[in-house]
Design a protein around this motif. Sequence first.
Motif, PDB file in Angstrom:
ATOM      1  N   ASN A  63       0.983  -1.182   0.014  1.00  0.00           N
ATOM      2  CA  ASN A  63       0.025  -0.204  -0.078  1.00  0.00           C
ATOM      3  C   ASN A  63       0.952   1.315   0.175  1.00  0.00           C
ATOM      4  N   LEU A  64       1.811   1.236   0.801  1.00  0.00           N
ATOM      5  CA  LEU A  64       2.775   2.356   0.905  1.00  0.00           C
ATOM      6  C   LEU A  64       3.429   2.703  -0.604  1.00  0.00           C
ATOM      7  N   THR A  65       3.955   1.443  -1.422  1.00  0.00           N
ATOM      8  CA  THR A  65       4.188   1.515  -2.610  1.00  0.00           C
ATOM      9  C   THR A  65       3.522   2.242  -3.657  1.00  0.00           C
ATOM     10  N   ALA A  89      -5.531  -1.945 -11.268  1.00  0.00           N
ATOM     11  CA  ALA A  89      -4.358  -2.027 -10.662  1.00  0.00           C
ATOM     12  C   ALA A  89      -3.057  -1.170 -11.497  1.00  0.00           C
ATOM     13  N   ASP A  90      -3.758  -0.100 -12.033  1.00  0.00           N
ATOM     14  CA  ASP A  90      -2.752   0.717 -12.970  1.00  0.00           C
ATOM     15  C   ASP A  90      -1.353   1.045 -12.264  1.00  0.00           C
ATOM     16  N   THR A  91      -1.364   1.276 -11.271  1.00  0.00           N
ATOM     17  CA  THR A  91      -0.125   2.112 -10.382  1.00  0.00           C
ATOM     18  C   THR A  91       0.918   0.883 -10.486  1.00  0.00           C
ATOM     19  N   LEU A  92       0.509  -0.225 -10.409  1.00  0.00           N
ATOM     20  CA  LEU A  92       1.720  -1.373 -10.342  1.00  0.00           C
ATOM     21  C   LEU A  92       1.806  -2.254 -11.640  1.00  0.00           C
ATOM     22  N   SER A  93       1.034  -1.614 -12.792  1.00  0.00           N
ATOM     23  CA  SER A  93       1.093  -2.832 -13.765  1.00  0.00           C
ATOM     24  C   SER A  93       2.150  -2.727 -14.722  1.00  0.00           C
ATOM     25  N   MET A 119      -7.496  -3.084  -5.539  1.00  0.00           N
ATOM     26  CA  MET A 119      -7.309  -3.960  -6.819  1.00  0.00           C
ATOM     27  C   MET A 119      -8.312  -4.993  -7.041  1.00  0.00           C
ATOM     28  N   ASP A 120      -8.789  -5.316  -8.067  1.00  0.00           N
ATOM     29  CA  ASP A 120      -9.908  -6.092  -8.559  1.00  0.00           C
ATOM     30  C   ASP A 120      -9.536  -7.321  -8.805  1.00  0.00           C
ATOM     31  N   LEU A 121      -9.089  -8.459  -8.071  1.00  0.00           N
ATOM     32  CA  LEU A 121      -8.620  -9.812  -8.584  1.00  0.00           C
ATOM     33  C   LEU A 121      -9.703 -10.735  -8.693  1.00  0.00           C
ATOM     34  N   SER A 122      -9.397 -11.608  -9.428  1.00  0.00           N
ATOM     35  CA  SER A 122     -10.469 -12.887  -9.492  1.00  0.00           C
ATOM     36  C   SER A 122      -9.676 -14.057  -9.708  1.00  0.00           C
ATOM     37  N   LEU A 155      -2.823  -9.627  -2.160  1.00  0.00           N
ATOM     38  CA  LEU A 155      -3.064  -8.555  -2.912  1.00  0.00           C
ATOM     39  C   LEU A 155      -4.220  -7.677  -2.883  1.00  0.00           C
ATOM     40  N   TRP A 156      -5.214  -8.800  -2.670  1.00  0.00           N
ATOM     41  CA  TRP A 156      -6.747  -8.308  -3.052  1.00  0.00           C
ATOM     42  C   TRP A 156      -7.031  -7.446  -1.903  1.00  0.00           C
ATOM     43  N   MET A 157      -6.089  -7.100  -0.721  1.00  0.00           N
ATOM     44  CA  MET A 157      -6.624  -6.304   0.300  1.00  0.00           C
ATOM     45  C   MET A 157      -5.839  -4.955  -0.092  1.00  0.00           C
ATOM     46  N   CYS A 158      -5.113  -4.621  -1.161  1.00  0.00           N
ATOM     47  CA  CYS A 158      -4.375  -3.447  -1.197  1.00  0.00           C
ATOM     48  C   CYS A 158      -4.925  -2.684  -2.561  1.00  0.00           C
ATOM     49  N   GLY A 159      -4.473  -1.389  -2.396  1.00  0.00           N
ATOM     50  CA  GLY A 159      -4.973  -0.511  -3.289  1.00  0.00           C
ATOM     51  C   GLY A 159      -4.539   0.993  -2.949  1.00  0.00           C
ATOM     52  N   LEU A 160      -5.155   1.722  -3.678  1.00  0.00           N
ATOM     53  CA  LEU A 160      -4.943   3.237  -3.285  1.00  0.00           C
ATOM     54  C   LEU A 160      -5.441   3.687  -2.199  1.00  0.00           C
TER      55      LEU A 160
END
Lengths: 313, 306
Positions: free
Chosen positions: A10-12, B79-83, B65-68, B51-56
């Motif tokens: 989340n920080l990243t 997940a654009d920021t990390l894509s 993030m929207d994972l399935s 990962l499902w719990m992560c985002g902006l």
Amino acid sequence: MSRKIERLINLTIALLATKRYLTKNEIFTSVDGYEGSPETKERMFERDKDDLRNLGIEIEVGGFDPAFDDEAGYRIKSESYQLNIGDISGSEVALLSLAAEAWRGAALNEAAQSALIKLKSIGVESDLDAIPNISPQLRTPNADFEAISLSIAQRGVLTFTYVGKDLELQKRRVAPYAIATRKGFWYLAGLDLEKNLVRTFRLDRIDGQIQAHKSSPPYEVPDDFDILNYLENLGESETATLDVRKGKAHLLRIQALTHLDKGEWDQLTLSYQDQSRLIESILWHGDDVLVIAPQELRNGVISALKELAHNHG
Amino acid sequence: MAKSPQTPLSRTSRLLDLVPYVSAHQGIDLKVLADVFDVTPNQMVADLTTLWMCGLPGYTPLELMDLSFDSGYVTIHNADTLSQPRNLTIEESIALLLGLDLVMQSLPADREDLKSMATSLIRKLSLQANLLSPLRAEPHHNKKNSAAILLAISTKKMLRIKYHALYSDEVTERDISPIEIRYENSHDYVFAYCHTAQAFRSFRIDRILDSKQAHASASVTGSTVSEASTISYSLKLRTNQRDVMERFNLGKTQMASEVTSRAFSPQWLIRSVMASAGSAELTEPRVIRAEIAAAAAAILQKYGES
């Protein structure tokens, strides 16, 4: 533990997505996972920054605004975070896959595989049909290989104990330039800081652990330095003339510059740099090789034979 | 072999690389994905759940993030920021650069196109990683021979080789059925059934002077690995010489003045003692010791010395 991982991710994301620097307070109130007393959050944040740096993620500090509190802000620039090697073709991905596969079972296998995952994430599929079916392999017997390669990249200094020609243990301090593998052995080339001269070292002759040290300022590496060329052209070379029995001494024959048929024997010339090494090789071949010239080489072989005869008599 | 998946840092690193990989391979089979990242499918499910719990910041469904992945196929959205894939680490760049140099030199001579492609990749990666001095990796042996061996192993074909036997210093032609390539003592060997010797043998690949496919296909008849007899020898070291230690495979800094060991071939033993000149004295076996003295005297005579 997965709470910590979530927080790091989340920080990243937050530091990558932001257009301006985020202050610590903004981070603590907006990024999920910072909990507890102000001191606890502070400690958490310091550790997280270190952890991300260890993963190779550069956090930029800046955004001091004299109009406000003079508080530092943080962000991650996408240019430094992201892989940027431009357009890449399917055949290029295939070549890079071969390069990574060459490490199977050797020292940098893990790094090679994670590099390959990143390259395959660009979204270009590997075009295996474009390249021939080869699978060259790298072998790395030395466990300190990773320390050496990192030190080269960071222009650091290596210290180690080297076993010399007479088995004496030498302490060496070296600014490493490059590593290479040749004829089954790994070599390290670099500036010997005591002698201030470029030297090469065979990795299997290093005794014990190699220590890597940071250097400031980092060492300069001459940009035209080619280690394989360097290994091939050590010192002045001389030419030897040898009589070699027909069908024998193939190790010497493959080095021959000229070849003259004399019936039972062939006369070869070859160039050499290290006389004692050539003497060893001539002695290895017993009575199948005789030295014709130069006289110094001939004398060297004769005195070695006299010693052998004397010691075993 | 799956690497240890459980340190928080290595997991974080993997999760950061997982997002761009899945973004570029939407709908990938969960098991395939686990294989790519060298973890078990269960570990991969745990990673995706994290990962499902992560985002902006905000962390509402809009920002997460929207994972399935419950269908066994993995997709990711929002997940654009990390894509975009992460930059290569220094270690990763070094691994690819050394690998590329080896690949470039192993390419067939007529593939100039691929060689120049590899050269430009090397230039690009070195610049990126700020590695000015080239990292070089020279192939161990003749690539024509190793290619022929690999082909013979995969097609189970017989190979006719010209082999230089080092200790007897003879070149012989042999028909072999290669079984596998083995790496021992810094060298590659092909382990094969040798039809000429009718036994299993190992051949050092860099001593194969030439190889071509043999026409006849022969079956492997022998089944036991021939047991070479060994001879015991004793050696007195007269000076401390690194070359002598390496030749007799003794420990790097072993300073014993007298060593006892075993050799597979008397020819190897005679040649090695001869090549060590004054630095080593063979004390046992007496027969070989006498042979060395006689050989040295005979060669001296040829030089007109006695």
